[in-house]
Structures are given as structure tokens and as C-alpha cells.
Enzyme design. Structure first.
Site, short mmCIF file in Angstrom:
data_model
loop_
_atom_site.label_atom_id
_atom_site.label_comp_id
_atom_site.label_asym_id
_atom_site.label_seq_id
_atom_site.Cartn_x
_atom_site.Cartn_y
_atom_site.Cartn_z
N LYS A 77 0.84 -1.20 0.00
CA LYS A 77 0.00 0.00 0.00
C LYS A 77 0.88 1.25 0.00
O LYS A 77 1.93 1.28 0.66
CB LYS A 77 -0.89 -0.05 1.25
CG LYS A 77 -1.93 1.04 1.36
CD LYS A 77 -2.80 0.78 2.61
CE LYS A 77 -3.87 1.84 2.81
NZ LYS A 77 -4.72 1.57 3.98
N SER A 152 -9.67 1.44 3.03
CA SER A 152 -8.81 2.22 2.17
C SER A 152 -7.76 1.38 1.44
O SER A 152 -7.20 1.85 0.45
CB SER A 152 -8.10 3.30 2.98
OG SER A 152 -7.26 2.72 3.96
N SER A 176 -9.70 -0.96 7.27
CA SER A 176 -9.14 -0.80 5.93
C SER A 176 -8.41 -2.00 5.35
O SER A 176 -8.08 -2.00 4.16
CB SER A 176 -8.21 0.40 5.89
OG SER A 176 -8.98 1.56 5.68
N1 GLN Z 1 -13.04 3.61 6.39
C1 GLN Z 1 -12.53 4.07 7.65
C2 GLN Z 1 -12.17 5.52 7.53
O1 GLN Z 1 -12.51 6.09 6.55
C3 GLN Z 1 -11.35 3.25 8.05
C4 GLN Z 1 -10.14 3.58 7.29
C5 GLN Z 1 -8.95 2.81 7.69
O2 GLN Z 1 -9.05 1.77 8.33
N2 GLN Z 1 -7.79 3.32 7.33
O3 GLN Z 1 -11.57 6.11 8.36
#
Ligand code: GLN
Length: 488
Positions: A77, A152, A176
Site C-alpha cells: 500500500k 482504504s 481498511s
Molecule cells: N473507512 C474508515 C475511515 O474512513 C477506516 C479507514 C482505515 O481503516 N484506514 O476512516
């Protein structure tokens, strides 16, 4: 096709010299050339460097070296620092930044012999659930390219599902890793907070962030966890817990283990097909000898609200460093204040700005106690719910997401709807425990993957993975491939 193999399958073929690391790496690069135009999991990859790493691995193999990941191509990532590779966090604000060092997790992968190649797409600074917040365009779900892959770590999940890498790394602050793994039909593990060093992971919310693997099966997740875990003097929140042999724990014997089923997770928005798949998985666990126990996590309702206070507060502090002075993008202006304003205005996307504003607000004097302090207290209540449940159960089972992958654009105008797609994954980060998502079925039409989530005790990854593996090996969901990947 070599790119379709798991880590353990490829490692066996490499060790027996049946195939070379160069052939395996080339197979991944060929697959990227074939499908990534449609999927857009990768932001960039350096073919020459990947093949050079492969040749070095082949040389080591022929001189008798034995390492757990020797010659295995792994992509990461875009939020993890890999020396001499771009580091953008899915954002424009870092400009042409090239990382001068390796994250500890990357250092460990390299020391174990992995070929670390490619930058995977993500929501900007890991804020999102769909990769639609990437500054570089959305990643598409390999099962249906009109749909999001989750986020994400959407690029990380899509790349594994489309066999563009043998495995990938993601990060999980509120779901994420697990949410995109569920929506793309792969395995995603969020380790306990402190299990893997966060050094070299660009911080979003430092008390929630964890690095973890996205893989084709549970065994591979166990392998990568074992390689990356351990205390690190460069991350004071990493914990000096011994690192067990996670792979050896996968013995299939789960008789007598207790699985908790939280009543609070049967919410209104739960899709009937998702519910049916999870119910069937629970039955399967009973067949395998696990005992199912109804439990309660009474503060579940407050998890999303608590998360969006804690996470945004930490993000507003962490992202202050992107000021146009020290590194990355700079928009020149007449004075420093104007330079900050112009740079941050041009460099950050809408969602990141929304979070910085929200986070600054909840930390501001007058509101700090009402929001931030109260959220911290509720966070403790949520953690205590889990610790209490774990007095009677070995792990907790839930859906990973309320629905299968949604359409691109379906929720992008409605941040609240988007935030709710993490309703089952967020508590795990607030509590600091570990969690894994694994494939447990498909919706009928269109055919989209469904994820099962298991949550485990702090540093209980051994039992968590053992449970995940036993289910996986008694089903065939993880062997299904999306229509994009060419057969055989
Ligand atoms: N979807 C969640 C957010 O928008 C979690 C994101 C993540 O785990 N980085 O914060």
C-alpha cells in the site's frame, strides 16, 4: 499460472527449483500488464527493479539460502515507506517524494527474502472505504469493475484478488484491511495494536493504525504475520510479546473452542444474503466442533461516532506536518502562512480536509472535553465490552461488512453512508484487539464475495488464525477466482 499461487505453494516450487523467482515475478508483471488497465490497483511499479530483486533471490536460492519469503513478490500500500520507491499515500500533497528508508515491516519482509515491488492505490491518507478518495483515480473491484473494491486498502485487496501479486500489505485504522479483503474475496488480517511496528507507516490515527497482510489464504496471512511481528525500538507502541509460530498453530483442531455471536451485530442494514452466508458459516463452525455462545457488546452503537472523533482528532495533528516546507508539494506564496494555506488547499482532497476540520474542532478549547475526552471514555467502555466477552469466548464472529461491494459513486456524495460501511470493523481498532476477514460465500446476482469476520483477544492471533484456517479448509470459497483472471 505462477501469479495465481499462494506464498506456500510458490515457496515450495522455488525451493525445489521447479520455477525461478524471475519467472514468478514476471508472471505477476504480465498479469499487471494484462489486467491493471481495468483494475487500477497499482499506482506505479518498477519492472527493472522487481526483476533485479528476483535475480538476486534466484542467486540466493541456488547458493542454498533458506528464508520464509525468498523470491516471493509482494506489493505494498502506498502509505508504507520502501527505500527508493515513491511514497504518496494516495495524495497529491507529497508531490514527487521518494522514501529514503524502509519501514520496519518492509525491512523484515526484505530480510525474509521477499521481492517488494509496486505501490498500491488507496484512499488518500487511508481515509475512506472505497478508494474513491484516492487522488489518482478509483480502483475497481475485480469481481465487477463497476463496483468499488473497498478501502482504504482497495488496491491491496484488488491486486491479490486479480493475482497481480502473490500477497500484499495494507493498513487498518477502522477496517481498511478487513473491509476490502471481504469485498474482493481475499483474506485480510488486522493484528493486535502493537504487534507490528508502525515505524515507516505514514500516520493517519496513531492509536488505531496497524499494518497487516492481504493474502489468498489463511496460511499466507500467518506466514506474513510471523515475519513482520515483534517489538521495535523505533516504535514505542510496539509490544515486547514473544512471536509464536503462527503457521504451526494451523492444525485444524478447533474442538471445544468457544465462538461468541454478538446480538448487537444483527442490525437493520444487514443484507439478507450476507446474513445467510454468515449464519451458514456459524453452522459450519458448529460442525467442526466449536461451541457457539451468544454474547453482548452493549456499547457497539457508539463505535462509529467514537471512531470519527478519535480518528479525526489524531489525523488533524498527524497531518499538520504536510506544510509545503519540509517535503512534498509546495505552492509558492508571499508569506509562510499563505504558503501553508495554498499548499494544503491544493494538496489535500475533500475528505482529508473534512477530517482535518472535524478533528481540529473536536480538539479545540471549549469542545475538547465534550467531544474528544468523552470519546476516549467511550472507547474504554468498548474495549471493556470485548475484554469481558473474551472471559467466556475464544473469538467473536460477525459479518465483515453489512453488504457486498457497492457501485462506484453510490456513496461518494454521502460521507455518513460511507462511514457506516465500517460498522462491523471499527470497534476492533478502538479496542486494540485483532481481527481477520475471510471469504464465506457470494451473493447470487451479481456474484460478489462476502466476508466473515473473526475478532480475537489482544495478542490472540494464534487462536484467531487457527479458527480461520479450520473454516477455510472445510470450504472452497477462497479458491474461487474473479472473472478477470485468465483461467489456469
Ligand atoms: N473507512 C474508515 C475511515 O474512513 C477506516 C479507514 C482505515 O481503516 N484506514 O476512516
Amino acid at each position: 499460472m505462477l501469479n495465481q499461487l499462494t506464498i506456500s505453494e510458490l515457496a515450495a516450487k522455488l525451493a525445489s527449483r521447479e520455477v525461478s523467482a524471475r519467472e514468478a515475478t514476471q508472471a505477476c508483471l504480465d498479469q499487471i500488464a494484462r489486467v491493471d488497465g481495468k483494475i487500477h490497483a497499482f499506482l506505479s511499479h518498477n519492472t527493472v527493479d522487481a526483476l533485479a530483486q528476483a535475480d538476486a533471490a534466484d542467486k540466493a536460492i541456488s547458493s542454498g539460502a533458506k528464508k520464509p519469503l525468498l523470491g516471493i513478490p509482494i506489493a505494498v500500500k502506498d502509505v508504507l515507506a520502501v527505500k527508493n520507491q515513491p511514497l504518496n499515500c494516495g495524495s497529491k500533497i507529497l508531490g514527487n517524494f521518494i522514501s529514503p528508508y524502509d519501514a520496519t515491516a518492509i525491512e523484515k519482509l526484505k530480510a525474509a527474502g521477499a521481492i517488494v515491488f509496486g505501490r498500491l492505490n488507496m484512499d488518500e491518507f487511508a481515509m475512506g472505504s472505497s478508494t474513491e478518495n484516492s487522488a489518482f483515480g478509483v480502483t475497481k473491484n475485480p469481481w465487477d469493475i463497476t463496483r468499488i473494491p473497498g478501502g482504504s486498502s482497495g488496491g491491496s485487496a484488488a491486486a491479490v484478488a486479480a493475482d497481480e501479486a502473490i500477497a500484499t500489505l495494507g493498513t487498518d485504522t477502522g477496517g481498511s484491511i478487513r473491509q476490502p479483503a471481504a469485498l474482493c474475496g481475499v483474506v485480510g488480517l488486522k493484528p493486535t495494536y502493537g504487534r507490528i511496528s508502525r515505524y515507516g507507516l505514514v500516520a493517519f490515527a496513531s492509536s488505531l493504525d496497524q499494518i497487516g497482510p492481504l493474502t489468498k489464504d489463511v496460511r499466507d496471512a500467518a506466514t506474513l504475520l510471523g515475519v513482520m511481528s515483534g517489538v521495535d525500538p523505533r516504535d514505542s507502541t510496539s509490544v515486547p510479546q514473544p512471536v509464536p509460530d503462527y503457521v504451526a498453530a494451523l492444525d485444524g483442531n478447533i474442538k471445544g473452542l468457544k465462538l461468541g455471536l454478538p446480538s448487537e451485530y444483527l442490525i437493520g442494514g444487514l443484507d439478507p444474503e450476507v446474513k445467510a452466508a454468515v449464519d451458514a458459516a456459524v453452522k459450519q463452525y458448529e460442525k467442526l466442533g466449536a461451541e457457539i455462545v451468544e454474547i453482548s457488546l452493549p456499547h457497539t452503537d457508539y463505535a462509529v461516532a467514537t471512531y470519527y472523533i478519535v480518528a479525526t482528532a489524531e489525523a488533524s495533528a498527524n497531518l499538520a506536518r504536510f506544510d509545503g516546507i519540509r517535503y512534498g508539494l509546495r505552492v509558492e506564496a508571499k508569506d509562510p502562512t499563505e504558503l501553508y494555506r495554498q499548499t494544503r488547499g491544493a494538496g489535500f482532497g475533500a475528505e482529508v480536509k473534512r477530517r482535518i476540520i472535524l478533528g481540529t474542532y473536536v480538539l479545540s478549547s471549549g469542545y475538547h472535553d465534550a467531544y474528544y475526552l468523552r470519546a476516549q471514555k467511550v472507547r474504554t467502555l468498548i474495549r471493556n465490552d470485548f475484554l469481558k466477552a473474551f472471559e467466556t469466548v475464544d473469538a467473536i464472529v460477525t459479518p465483515t461488512t453489512p453488504t457486498a461491494a457497492f457501485k462506484i459513486g453510490e456513496k461518494s456524495d454521502d460521507p455518513l453512508q460511507m462511514y457506516l460501511s465500517d460498522i462491523f470493523t471499527i470497534s476492533c481498532n478502538l479496542a486494540g484487539i485483532c481481527g481477520v476477514s475471510l471469504p464465506c460465500g457470494f451473493t447470487k446476482s451479481p456474484k460478489l464475495p462476502i466476508g466473515l469476520q473473526l475478532l480475537g483477544k489482544p495478542f490472540g492471533e494464534k487462536t484467531l488464525l487457527k479458527l480461520a484456517h479450520a473454516y477455510e479448509q472445510s470450504t472452497a470459497w477462497h479458491q474461487e477466482k474473479p472473472p478477470l483472471a485468465p483461467a489456469g
